[in-house]
Design a protein around this motif. Structure first.
Motif, PDB file in Angstrom:
ATOM      1  N   ILE A  90       0.825  -1.210   0.000  1.00 37.69           N
ATOM      2  CA  ILE A  90       0.000   0.000   0.000  1.00 37.69           C
ATOM      3  C   ILE A  90       0.858   1.259   0.000  1.00 37.69           C
ATOM      4  CG2 ILE A  90      -1.763   1.278   1.291  1.00 37.69           C
ATOM      5  CD1 ILE A  90      -2.732  -1.348   2.426  1.00 37.69           C
ATOM      6  N   HIS A  91       1.904   1.278   0.827  1.00 38.43           N
ATOM      7  CA  HIS A  91       2.649   2.523   1.001  1.00 38.43           C
ATOM      8  C   HIS A  91       4.065   2.220   1.469  1.00 38.43           C
ATOM      9  CE1 HIS A  91       2.923   6.847   1.387  1.00 38.43           C
ATOM     10  NE2 HIS A  91       3.364   6.734   2.633  1.00 38.43           N
ATOM     11  N   ASN A  92       4.997   3.121   1.117  1.00 40.04           N
ATOM     12  CA  ASN A  92       6.378   3.077   1.591  1.00 40.04           C
ATOM     13  C   ASN A  92       6.632   4.322   2.432  1.00 40.04           C
ATOM     14  OD1 ASN A  92       8.098   0.814  -0.014  1.00 40.04           O
ATOM     15  ND2 ASN A  92       6.423   1.572  -1.272  1.00 40.04           N
ATOM     16  N   PHE A  93       7.440   4.163   3.476  1.00 39.34           N
ATOM     17  CA  PHE A  93       7.678   5.267   4.399  1.00 39.34           C
ATOM     18  C   PHE A  93       9.041   5.068   5.055  1.00 39.34           C
ATOM     19  CE2 PHE A  93       7.215   7.429   8.543  1.00 39.34           C
ATOM     20  CZ  PHE A  93       6.832   8.685   8.097  1.00 39.34           C
ATOM     21  N   GLU A 137      -7.521   9.497   2.059  1.00 34.94           N
ATOM     22  CA  GLU A 137      -6.379   9.654   2.942  1.00 34.94           C
ATOM     23  C   GLU A 137      -5.144   9.946   2.093  1.00 34.94           C
ATOM     24  OE1 GLU A 137      -5.172   7.453   7.012  1.00 34.94           O
ATOM     25  OE2 GLU A 137      -5.319   6.201   5.249  1.00 34.94           O
ATOM     26  N   PHE A 138      -4.676  11.184   2.136  1.00 33.63           N
ATOM     27  CA  PHE A 138      -3.530  11.561   1.321  1.00 33.63           C
ATOM     28  C   PHE A 138      -2.210  11.229   2.012  1.00 33.63           C
ATOM     29  CE2 PHE A 138      -6.896  14.359  -0.313  1.00 33.63           C
ATOM     30  CZ  PHE A 138      -6.789  14.071  -1.654  1.00 33.63           C
ATOM     31  N   ALA A 139      -2.180  11.217   3.332  1.00 34.25           N
ATOM     32  CA  ALA A 139      -0.966  10.904   4.083  1.00 34.25           C
ATOM     33  C   ALA A 139      -1.235   9.684   4.948  1.00 34.25           C
ATOM     34  CB  ALA A 139      -0.536  12.089   4.949  1.00 34.25           C
ATOM     35  N   PRO A 140      -0.884   8.470   4.481  1.00 36.03           N
ATOM     36  CA  PRO A 140      -1.170   7.272   5.274  1.00 36.03           C
ATOM     37  C   PRO A 140      -0.489   7.276   6.639  1.00 36.03           C
ATOM     38  CG  PRO A 140      -0.632   6.696   3.013  1.00 36.03           C
ATOM     39  CD  PRO A 140      -0.316   8.140   3.168  1.00 36.03           C
ATOM     40  N   PHE A 141       0.709   7.871   6.739  1.00 39.15           N
ATOM     41  CA  PHE A 141       1.424   7.921   8.006  1.00 39.15           C
ATOM     42  C   PHE A 141       1.351   9.348   8.560  1.00 39.15           C
ATOM     43  CE2 PHE A 141       2.974   4.087   6.194  1.00 39.15           C
ATOM     44  CZ  PHE A 141       3.327   3.273   7.262  1.00 39.15           C
ATOM     45  N   ALA A 142       0.597   9.521   9.644  1.00 44.62           N
ATOM     46  CA  ALA A 142       0.452  10.833  10.283  1.00 44.62           C
ATOM     47  C   ALA A 142       0.947  10.723  11.722  1.00 44.62           C
ATOM     48  CB  ALA A 142      -1.000  11.292  10.255  1.00 44.62           C
ATOM     49  N   LEU A 143       1.923  11.573  12.075  1.00 43.40           N
ATOM     50  CA  LEU A 143       2.509  11.538  13.414  1.00 43.40           C
ATOM     51  C   LEU A 143       1.538  12.151  14.422  1.00 43.40           C
ATOM     52  CD1 LEU A 143       5.025  10.906  15.136  1.00 43.40           C
ATOM     53  CD2 LEU A 143       5.843  13.208  14.619  1.00 43.40           C
ATOM     54  N   HIS A 144       1.302  11.444  15.529  1.00 40.88           N
ATOM     55  CA  HIS A 144       0.410  11.920  16.585  1.00 40.88           C
ATOM     56  C   HIS A 144       1.211  12.621  17.685  1.00 40.88           C
ATOM     57  CE1 HIS A 144      -3.104  12.095  19.133  1.00 40.88           C
ATOM     58  NE2 HIS A 144      -2.474  11.460  20.104  1.00 40.88           N
ATOM     59  N   ARG A 145       2.237  11.955  18.229  1.00 41.05           N
ATOM     60  CA  ARG A 145       3.086  12.562  19.258  1.00 41.05           C
ATOM     61  C   ARG A 145       4.505  12.014  19.113  1.00 41.05           C
ATOM     62  NH1 ARG A 145       0.849  12.200  25.257  1.00 41.05           N
ATOM     63  NH2 ARG A 145       2.292  13.932  25.569  1.00 41.05           N
ATOM     64  N   ASP A 146       5.473  12.847  19.488  1.00 40.14           N
ATOM     65  CA  ASP A 146       6.885  12.458  19.496  1.00 40.14           C
ATOM     66  C   ASP A 146       7.440  12.801  20.873  1.00 40.14           C
ATOM     67  OD1 ASP A 146       9.464  11.785  19.016  1.00 40.14           O
ATOM     68  OD2 ASP A 146       9.795  13.152  17.343  1.00 40.14           O
TER      69      ASP A 146
END
Length: 899
Positions: A90-93, A137-146
């Motif tokens: 599905i996606h590469n990241f 969904e344009f950004a499959p990986f979305a950061l919530h908290r770091d």
């Protein structure tokens, strides 16, 4: 000949490094094998390899709670998100750092990642078709908290059951409790007290306790309590997480390598560096048992959902074990070769592949299941060659220990051993098609040794070569033996002829491999200068030649000074083999490419890339200049001296050794192919490489393969067409549009098995010949495969036989004209018919036995004492008539025995 071979499976290696993973239903086990993922189905006893590949070895993998999303991360932090059910990427990241821990939340809405000492929360990508919001969904990986808080690498993550809190275990001797979102009154808590790095941390089932396991074998139990005065038992401090119990595993000098906790059953599994694992019942810390399952340290352990199966992985020996602890039995026990594979061969029926390796082992792999059936360990040194006799299940292997061994693959035993008068190491092998003689060549001698298989005696030593014999091959008719040598000649011998002399066929370079065409009329040789040369066997005239140096060369070693095109070590073919029909030849060497040539024209039909794994040397065409430092290539620098523990700093490698040493493996193995072989049917070929045993096939079984699909073909439209056909048939009206055929073709285009089966079983038997006769020929291969599978799986015996009879009545001539194309499908139909015949045979034999038994019993006879013997009862009708004759007119009867 078809050339669109695609990678289908990876055998020979079952585990390399990384974490093991059970599917949510607990029936399948996912294992990282280099840069690929292999799935072992423990219920159906099969395995398959997912089609995608990373650029480096996989470090971590994790499945979503629903089991539909698979996230794999390699050594460089690059991730691939896959639809696990459909096996589609599905996606590469890229996480921009090495990922040391990965875990999905039980709710499935988030997943946590440990990138070095930082903790990151990410939103889980939604799979297409399941998101009810309707948004794209344009950004499959979305950061919530770091978050940051640890001072060293995070080694383990564990979510609470409500997905609100997270436990992390780190090398900095602490564990920490985090919250997914800021909570009122909650502060991130540090659990300190261990003397070595914390390997794992877990919540109990009721979330009231926390267990932490450290590398030195200490188990701490924490509870959220207030500190009390021992005399007055009054609270003297606020409530916080405190140690309430300390336990120790006490495994001498062994350290804890991995752990897994099954909260519903309070079961803790711990793997140690000495190959032992312990099973403990918490919180009482009762030891259930301690067992040794590996010869080396256990690198990873996991528990399935029910808590019954434990999976262990050992990277040093490539072992993968699944243990059922209640019955104390193995569910799965697999191990690859400890060192590189040297040769392979398909069995004559194409159902098994035999591999041999430098570790002295001979392994037999089942092609369908992907599992190793048996391992032979009688050889005491590296096994260099293997060959099957054309008839029977007899395998021959040659080894550097000076022996040729014959194996019975029905009883799995070594029934004959051949040795030379003097101690020699054998490197090449050939077996007469009839299985009467076996020949072997040695790098220590210039002669070819010939033994009788029946007696085990040495029959002859063929002399004539002036250098070591490097390759041997028998013709399919058994009349000729071809031998290649380092003296730059190929010789053809007539083993069963009166004379044993032969004229040499001269070449300009050392011979590396020889092969006969399937009809025995042509012999091919590969030489050190990258040339393929073909001769006619009858008149010893060269028929063709191929220059393969440009085709096979490729890949640059990390320490190489030349470009990939100019590297000298990759410009030759070490192994060659003819295709099943003899029209093509497959060649490979110390390179990342396998080349398929057409013999008649010398054209390169296709190049297959063995691996894209940059963790291996020779897979990159260009080197990154940033990795070239003043001290040499960065990948070859010794980084063990910077390790914190003494045993990790000790370098046990032997200087200059790249393979076969008893010390640690080098960190940069080289990509190479040591052997290739076509299956007898020509539908697949396999290659023994550094990655393992690669199987390439003409795929006939797809997960989803729509054929000539358009937007109007949907499951609902197919079922609607089928209902219209049923209505027309029930009303007795004539179906001019042939609606059954239309529904059948629509189902074939969609290629969903359930719908196809429903349409197939709904067609009335009288209409089957008409549907088959009018079916377009493009669908015939698919229909043959489907009917063969239906005959094996469904109880509709006569219905399936009507389909088979209609197929061969209507399209028999077309099948005969295209027998080569339809060979696999016709074989599957033949196998289904044979199964039906055997089942009917067993049924009729049982019925005959039952009838004989019934007729041997006393029967009812009339006053005339009439009796019948078995010979007079030739049919069921005669038996019925005889029963009527045995009664008198007045109905009186009595029992008598049969004469």
């Amino acid at each position: 000949m078809k050339t669109d071979f695609k990678f289908s499976n990876l055998l020979g290696t079952v585990y390399r490094k990384g974490n093991l993973l059970f599917t949510p239903d607990g029936t399948c086990l996912l294992s990282p094998v280099g840069n690929r993922v292999t799935v072992f189905d423990l219920v159906h006893n099969t395995s398959y390899t997912l089609p995608f590949a990373h650029r480096t070895n996989i470090d971590r993998l994790e499945l979503s709670p629903r089991g539909n999303l698979l996230l794999t991360v390699d050594e460089n932090g690059r991730a691939i998100l896959t639809n696990f059910i459909r096996r589609i990427v599905i996606h590469n990241f890229s996480f921009k750092g090495r990922v040391s821990a990965l875990k999905f939340a039980p709710s499935g809405r988030f997943f946590a990642v440990g990138v070095g000492r930082r903790l990151q929360f990410w939103h889980t990508p939604s799979t297409p078709g399941t998101d009810n919001s309707g948004e794209i969904e344009f950004a499959p990986f979305a950061l919530h908290r770091d978050l940051a808080g640890h001072f060293d690498v995070i080694e383990h993550l564990e979510w609470s059951s409500d997905s609100r809190f997270l436990l992390t275990a780190s090398k900095d001797l602490t564990a920490r409790v985090w919250s997914l979102d800021p909570e009122e009154g909650f502060e991130p808590t540090t659990l300190a007290g261990h003397r070595q790095g914390v390997k794992a941390a877990y919540f109990s089932a009721d979330q009231e306790s926390i267990y932490t396991v450290s590398q030195d074998g200490a188990l701490f139990r924490w509870e959220y309590v207030s500190k009390q005065d021992p005399d007055t038992m009054e609270d003297i401090a606020d409530a916080q997480w405190r140690i309430v119990k300390k336990d120790y595993f006490l495994q001498n000098d062994a350290k804890v390598n991995c752990a897994a906790f099954h909260a519903p059953t309070n079961l803790l599994v711990v793997g140690f560096s000495n190959g032992l694992f312990g099973l403990y019942d918490l919180p009482e810390f009762n030891m259930i048992h301690v067992l040794s399952v590996s010869q080396s340290n256990i690198d990873n352990v996991t528990v399935n959902k029910s808590g019954e199966w434990l999976a262990f992985g050992s990277s040093k020996h490539g072992q993968l074990l699944v243990w059922e602890w209640q019955s104390e039995s193995y569910i799965l026990k697999q191990q690859g070769h400890l060192d590189s594979m040297n040769s392979l061969v398909y069995s004559p029926d194409g159902q098994k592949i035999v591999t041999t390796g430098d570790d002295g082992k001979v392994k037999v792999w089942d092609v369908k299941s992907g599992f190793c059936l048996v391992t032979f360990t009688e050889h005491t040194s590296g096994v260099t060659a293997c060959q099957f006799a054309k008839k029977g299940s007899v395998l021959f292997t040659a080894s550097l220990d000076g022996s040729i061994r014959a194996w019975d693959l029905i009883r799995y035993r070594n029934f004959r051993t051949f040795t030379a008068p003097s101690r020699l190491s054998f490197s090449s092998l050939a077996v007469d098609p009839s299985g009467e003689v076996v020949c072997a060549g040695s790098p220590d001698s210039f002669d070819i040794h010939v033994w009788s298989v029946q007696t085990g005696q040495l029959l002859d030593q063929l002399s004539g070569h002036e250098g070591p014999v490097s390759a041997l091959s028998f013709a399919a008719d058994g009349n000729h033996l071809a031998s290649g040598s380092w003296d730059r000649t190929v010789r053809l011998w007539s083993i069963f002829g009166r004379t044993q002399t032969s004229e040499p066929l001269q070449l300009v370079s050392d011979i590396l491999s020889v092969a006969f065409r399937t009809d025995g009329k042509q012999v091919a040789a590969s030489t050190l200068d990258g040339q393929l040369t073909f001769w006619s066997v009858d008149d010893a005239v060269q028929e063709a030649g191929i220059d393969g140096r440009r085709d096979v060369s490729g890949g640059r070693k990390i320490s190489g000074r030349q470009t990939a095109a100019n590297a000298a070590g990759t410009k030759s073919f070490n192994c060659i083999t003819y295709s099943a029909d003899g029209s093509c030849i497959l060649a490979a060497g110390n390179s990342k490419y396998i080349c398929l040539y057409e013999v008649r024209t010398g054209a390169l039909l296709k190049k297959y890339t063995v691996s894209v794994n940059t963790s291996l040397d020779g897979t990159q065409e260009f080197l990154n200049s940033r990795d070239l430092t003043e001290a040499g290539p960065r990948g070859l620098m010794d980084e063990t001296g910077e390790a914190s523990d003494l045993e990790d700093r000790i370098d046990r490698t032997l200087p200059g050794a790249k393979r076969g040493d008893a010390g640690a493996r080098t960190t940069r193995p080289e990509v190479r192919v040591t052997s290739v072989d076509f299956s007898p049917a020509g539908r697949s070929f396999c290659a023994a490489s550094t990655e393992g045993l690669l199987v390439y096939s003409l795929d006939t079984d797809f997960v989803f393969d729509p054929f000539d699909l358009d937007i109007s073909i949907t499951p609902s439209s197919i079922l609607a067409t089928l209902e219209a056909a049923k209505t027309a048939y029930a009303s007795g009206t004539r179906d001019d549009d042939n609606t059954f055929l239309k529904a059948f073709i629509m189902a074939f285009r969609l290629n969903e098995q359930k719908i196809l089966r429903a349409v197939h079983e709904a067609i009335p038997p009288p209409d089957v010949p008409f549907v088959v006769r009018t079916l377009p020929t493009v669908y015939l291969p698919r229909l043959l495969r489907f009917i063969a599978k239906a005959a094996e799986e469904t109880p509709h015996l006569e219905f399936n036989l009507i389909w088979i009879e209609s197929l061969f009545s209507s399209h028999g001539r077309y099948f005969k004209e295209n027998s080569g194309t339809f060979a696999p499908e016709l074989r599957s139909v033949q196998r289904a018919i044979d199964d039906i015949r055997e089942n009917l045979k067993r049924l009729t034999e049982k019925n005959a036995y039952d009838l004989n038994y019934l007729l041997s019993q006393p029967v009812l006879a009339g006053k005339g004492k009439k009796s019948l013997t078995l010979e007079t009862m030739e049919s069921n009708e005669m038996m019925a008539d005889a029963g009527e004759q045995l009664e008198d007119d007045d109905g009186e009867a009595e029992w008598i025995g049969l004469e």
